[in-house]
Structures are given as C-alpha cells and as structure tokens.
Design an enzyme around this catalytic site. Sequence first.
Site, PDB file in Angstrom:
ATOM      1  N   SER A  91     -42.780  -9.863  15.254  1.00 17.15           N
ATOM      2  CA  SER A  91     -42.157 -10.571  16.377  1.00 17.15           C
ATOM      3  C   SER A  91     -43.195 -10.929  17.440  1.00 17.15           C
ATOM      4  O   SER A  91     -44.326 -10.429  17.434  1.00 17.15           O
ATOM      5  CB  SER A  91     -41.077  -9.694  17.014  1.00 17.15           C
ATOM      6  OG  SER A  91     -40.194  -9.220  16.034  1.00 17.15           O
TER       7      SER A  91
HETATM    8  C1  LIG Z   1     -38.484  -9.993  12.723  1.00 22.49           C
HETATM    9  S1  LIG Z   1     -38.689  -8.860  11.414  1.00 22.49           S
HETATM   10  C2  LIG Z   1     -38.964  -7.345  12.282  1.00 22.49           C
HETATM   11  C3  LIG Z   1     -40.266  -7.277  13.023  1.00 22.49           C
HETATM   12  C4  LIG Z   1     -40.840  -5.895  13.065  1.00 22.49           C
HETATM   13  N1  LIG Z   1     -40.168  -5.010  13.957  1.00 22.49           N
HETATM   14  C5  LIG Z   1     -42.340  -5.893  13.279  1.00 22.49           C
HETATM   15  O1  LIG Z   1     -42.829  -5.197  14.173  1.00 22.49           O
HETATM   16  O2  LIG Z   1     -43.041  -6.538  12.521  1.00 22.49           O
HETATM   17  C6  LIG Z   1     -37.049  -8.613  10.823  1.00 22.49           C
HETATM   18  C7  LIG Z   1     -36.929  -7.668   9.658  1.00 22.49           C
HETATM   19  O3  LIG Z   1     -35.553  -7.281   9.562  1.00 22.49           O
HETATM   20  C8  LIG Z   1     -35.284  -7.016   8.200  1.00 22.49           C
HETATM   21  N2  LIG Z   1     -33.828  -7.023   7.983  1.00 22.49           N
HETATM   22  C9  LIG Z   1     -32.977  -8.075   7.808  1.00 22.49           C
HETATM   23  N3  LIG Z   1     -31.706  -7.644   7.633  1.00 22.49           N
HETATM   24  C10 LIG Z   1     -31.758  -6.289   7.687  1.00 22.49           C
HETATM   25  C11 LIG Z   1     -30.781  -5.271   7.564  1.00 22.49           C
HETATM   26  N4  LIG Z   1     -29.497  -5.561   7.341  1.00 22.49           N
HETATM   27  N5  LIG Z   1     -31.198  -3.979   7.657  1.00 22.49           N
HETATM   28  C12 LIG Z   1     -32.509  -3.673   7.868  1.00 22.49           C
HETATM   29  N6  LIG Z   1     -33.475  -4.597   7.982  1.00 22.49           N
HETATM   30  C13 LIG Z   1     -33.108  -5.888   7.907  1.00 22.49           C
HETATM   31  C14 LIG Z   1     -36.024  -8.092   7.455  1.00 22.49           C
HETATM   32  O4  LIG Z   1     -36.272  -7.695   6.127  1.00 22.49           O
HETATM   33  C15 LIG Z   1     -37.274  -8.263   8.317  1.00 22.49           C
HETATM   34  O5  LIG Z   1     -38.353  -7.556   7.762  1.00 22.49           O
END
Ligand SMILES: C[S@@+](CC[C@H](N)C(=O)[O-])C[C@H]1O[C@@H](n2cnc3c(N)ncnc32)[C@H](O)[C@@H]1O
Length: 379
Positions: A82
């Site tokens: 992010s």
């Molecule tokens: C924007 S990224 C997160 C960024 C992260 N916190 C970082 O520091 O890099 C969003 C993540 O949420 C995960 N995601 C999507 N739906 C999800 C769910 N239902 N439960 C857990 N993770 C999920 C995706 O696989 C993705 O890797």
Amino acid sequence: MTDAPALRARLVDVLRADGGLTRADLIHAFATVPREVFLADGFHDREQGFLRPDDDGFLDAAYRNDALVTKLDDGRPVSSSSQPSLMALMIEELGVAAGMRVLEIGAGTGYNAALMAAVGADVTSVDVQPDVAARAAAALTAAGVGNARVRVGDGYLGAPEGAPYDRVIVTVGITGVSPHWLAQLRPGGLMVAPIAHAGNNPVLRVWTEPGDGRARPDWPARDDVWADGVCGAGFMAAAGPLGASYPWAHPAPVRADGPIVPTVRVPPRWRQPVDGLRYHDLWFAVGAWDRRATSAPFDGGTGCVLLDETRGGGAAIQADGAILAAGAHAESYAGDAGILLDRWVDLGTPGIERWRAAMVLSGEPEAPIYVPREWALVV
Ligand SMILES: C[S@@+](CC[C@H](N)C(=O)[O-])C[C@H]1O[C@@H](n2cnc3c(N)ncnc32)[C@H](O)[C@@H]1O
C-alpha cells in the site's frame, strides 16, 4: 539514488511533510525497515513496467510514496504494497504501540506488518492467497523480523489463536467488518478499515461502546458497533464474505472503457477546485446522503457520480463544482447533484472525520458482516 538508507530518509521526509507521520518510533521504523526486501519478486511500476531488484530504477521506485502492485490476475491488481503515507496514517490513527497484539487483514508483501513490528507490536497477519502469504513470511524472515507471523486463510475468520488483540488493521477494501474480529478484539480495542462507500474505500475507525469486559451473549448481532470517518482512500477489493454486497450499498464503481459523455453541463461554482482529500470529503458527504453515488469515468476524469439504473448516465460532480449529466434523466440528475452540493456548502463543507454511523449486521447470511447503516454528522 541507489543507496537504500538515503532513499528511506527521503521517504520519511515526504511522509512527514504529508502530515501523516509524526511519531518518533514510527519515523524510526520507516527509516530502518527495508521496503525492497518485501518487493524481492518485483512489482509493476506505472512508468517503467515490471521492475525486478536487478533493474535500473528498482530501488528508487521502491521508496516512492506509491502503492506498488506486486501481483495481477487477468490484468487486475490482486496484491500490492500500500501507499506508505496511508500506512503511516492508519498506524498512527490506531495508536499501534510497543507491546500491543495486532491482527492485520491482508498481509500482502508483509511490509506493513514489519513496520508495526518495528515499533514493538506483536503482529499476526492473514492473507487469503497462499503464494502471497508465503512470500510475505519469507520476506519477514529475510528482514529479520521476529515478532510478526503470517497465516493463510480468509481474513473473515480473523486469527483466533493469537487473540485477544489490542488492535485490528485491515489493508484491503472491505464492505463490512467481520464479527469474528470484534470477538477477537480486547474490550476497548480499536480497528481501522477501508470500508466501501460510494465507490471508494475511505478509512474508517470502528469501535464499540465500553461494556463490562465480559463476552457478549448476543454474538454476532450487537447494537454497540460504530464507525467514524478518518480519511479518503482507495484499496483493492477483498475476496469472500468481506466483500459481500448488501441491500442499501452504493452501486459498484463503473470501470467502463470510455467515459460517459455529458449532454447537460452546469458551470463550475468555485474558481479554486476542492483539492484531492477535500474532494473526497465532498464525495463522502454525497455518498452519505444519496445511495446512487459511486465512482465512474466522466468526461476527463473519474470521480463522484450519481449513477442512473442503466449505469450509462447520471450526474458527475467535479472538483470545481461543475456538474456534467447524461442519460434519459440528465436534467433531473443534474438538479439532484446541485442540491447535494448546496447542502454540503450550507453545512460548512464538513470533512470525512465529521461523520459517524451505527454498524448493523448484513451481507451473506452464513457469514454476516457489520456495515454502516445511517451516516450522520457528529456535532
Ligand atoms: C493491498 S494488499 C495488502 C498490503 C499489505 N498490508 C502490505 O503491507 O503489503 C491486500 C491483500 O489483501 C489480501 N486479501 C484479499 N482478500 C482477503 C481476504 N478475504 N482475507 C485475507 N486477505 C485478503 C490480498 O491477497 C492482498 O494480498
């Protein structure tokens, strides 16, 4: 620049100037946690294409204040690191501090977990994609982070083995909050989450009224869950029940190839357009008042639109207060948009942080989520 410590120092300067990074321990975290280690398999750069660690410009791009997409599925981003300014703002808003137990939903690259671990929190981070979770876990090890771990699974269930948590941070766009997180949160604990609103994912602070500290007998349905606005933001959408729709949700954003072409144009009302975050304040208010509000491309940009039922017309509100309308009921949509603009101005152009909503249970019956019901301005 090719020197990582110097690039980290430059990023810290940018985040401090931006206003979201103020705490000394978090400044130290941004100045020392190596973001590039969490991008070891490369990322998609807007200008330079896919960048790997050996490529020219990799390190410089890794330390820009940008969201960096690390995984695409069918051309659609499904994982990223992010935007650092947003991470700083969310961590500070949550008050993550040394000794706290933190549940993160959406491990992604693991960088955000590493930042929270660097301020002394104990972090459990969940990601639904096994390959993403494995990479995040490897990066945390490579960066020498001991007090953060990654779990694979649907974040809807939280991570009961690490409960109770002092804080929950959600780094993926959701339509509502899981009752499991509330059950795993310590009484008086806090949560920040980007919750869908009018085609965006503004960051909201979710809290419960102080109780007596005992487990609630009425789980999952409870009437003491609230959301307050924090700031405008955009996030990729969560998979599974965390992204479920519900009856009074706004329409899904329009991601059409071509913009809707206006037939009615109401001239600008401000010489000085409401800039980025202020435009999100306006957008949030329009969404709080009108269920037709969402995000759509409209003659020169993407922004807040009252969308008609054909999804090919409606009225767009632009940052200078101009209204562009299209479709069979263009005149009437333009009129409604004007009324909403007047209302925002008459109320003194309230910011997102002025809004509060009660959260109620909705979404999928077998996996319900708490969603904002009625938004009201807090006096
Ligand atoms: C924007 S990224 C997160 C960024 C992260 N916190 C970082 O520091 O890099 C969003 C993540 O949420 C995960 N995601 C999507 N739906 C999800 C769910 N239902 N439960 C857990 N993770 C999920 C995706 O696989 C993705 O890797």
